[in-house]
Design an enzyme around this catalytic site. Structure first.
Site, short mmCIF file in Angstrom:
data_model
loop_
_atom_site.label_atom_id
_atom_site.label_comp_id
_atom_site.label_asym_id
_atom_site.label_seq_id
_atom_site.Cartn_x
_atom_site.Cartn_y
_atom_site.Cartn_z
N CYS A 162 38.91 36.09 32.47
CA CYS A 162 37.83 36.35 31.51
C CYS A 162 37.49 35.04 30.79
O CYS A 162 36.91 34.15 31.39
CB CYS A 162 38.20 37.46 30.54
SG CYS A 162 39.81 37.25 29.75
N SER A 163 37.85 34.94 29.52
CA SER A 163 37.55 33.70 28.79
C SER A 163 38.58 33.46 27.69
O SER A 163 38.23 33.04 26.59
CB SER A 163 36.14 33.76 28.19
OG SER A 163 36.01 34.89 27.33
N CYS A 164 39.85 33.74 27.97
CA CYS A 164 40.91 33.52 26.99
C CYS A 164 40.92 32.06 26.57
O CYS A 164 40.90 31.16 27.41
CB CYS A 164 42.26 33.92 27.57
SG CYS A 164 42.37 35.69 27.95
N CYS A 203 40.48 30.06 32.32
CA CYS A 203 40.91 31.46 32.28
C CYS A 203 40.21 32.15 33.44
O CYS A 203 39.00 32.37 33.39
CB CYS A 203 40.54 32.14 30.96
SG CYS A 203 40.95 33.91 30.94
#
Length: 230
Positions: free
Chosen positions: A141-143, A138
């Site tokens: 961000c950190s999906c 991702c």
């Protein structure tokens, strides 16, 4: 995105970020991996102590139900995690019809196993083959697909991984101990808030006599992100 009135493409921006992070990126990813695997038998951090103090105050004021909090903790410790993704993979390995449905519509097929949920409402499953290796990242961000893989590991959220996985995936995979031959195409999938990806690893040789439950036990989280193979 623009700089000085000149438009900058997302890939060009990421490439610039990767160059800037290159000098420390290997160390950053390594440190993130070390932090994740570190022994947690130590004095609680200031944040942990503050959280505990806040929990105590809220409980005393009857603003927090401890049993409800325990339910949330149990959910993430025992019911949400990579063991769910492993069930999806194992079923695809033993059931060709399910595998076809999974690759055609990951959301619907995973829903058949009742493994959809928050942060995993829309899923795409990509298959590793002898010709193609898939890697999930991702970049923004950190999906991450919580219902099937649990909470994202520290290194997945690091700026080094997020920037470099797109630009130099072979080098990143090598830092995880995975060498992908030049003949194998690497496809990088960028998860977003609207769509999350799960890698369907190749079934290891010598597992023909294993049942679905036994197969699920050998599937790892990292293999479903694409930084490892089985």
């Amino acid at each position: 995105m623009s700089r000085g009135g000149q438009k900058i493409g997302r890939r060009k921006f990421l490439k610039g970020a990767a160059v800037g992070a290159a000098a420390v990126s290997s160390t950053a990813i390594s440190n993130a991996q070390d932090a994740e695997s570190a022994d947690h038998q130590h004095v609680p951090s200031d944040i942990a102590l503050r959280v505990k103090a806040l929990e105590t105050v809220l409980t005393e004021k009857n603003l927090l139900d401890p049993s409800a909090l325990d339910e949330v903790v149990d959910q993430y410790e025992n019911r949400i995690g990579p063991q769910n993704g492993a069930k999806v993979v194992a079923k695809a390995w033993v059931d060709s019809d399910y595998k076809a449905r999974l690759l055609d519509d990951g959301t619907a097929a995973i829903g058949e196993l009742d493994l959809l949920g928050r942060q995993g409402e829309h899923m795409v499953v990509v298959e590793n083959t002898t010709e193609v290796h898939n890697l999930v990242v991702c970049t923004l961000c950190s999906c991450y697909p919580w219902p099937t893989l649990g909470l994202p590991p520290t290194w997945y959220k690091s700026s080094a991984y997020r920037a470099r996985a797109v630009i130099e995936p072979r080098a990143v995979l090598l830092e995880f101990g995975l060498e992908v031959s030049d003949e194998t195409e690497i496809r990088v999938w960028d998860s977003t808030a609207e769509m999350r990806y799960l890698v369907l690893p190749r079934r290891p040789e010598g597992t023909e006599d294993m049942n679905e439950e036994e197969l699920a036990d050998i599937v790892t989280r990292d293999s479903m992100i694409g930084v490892a193979v089985l």
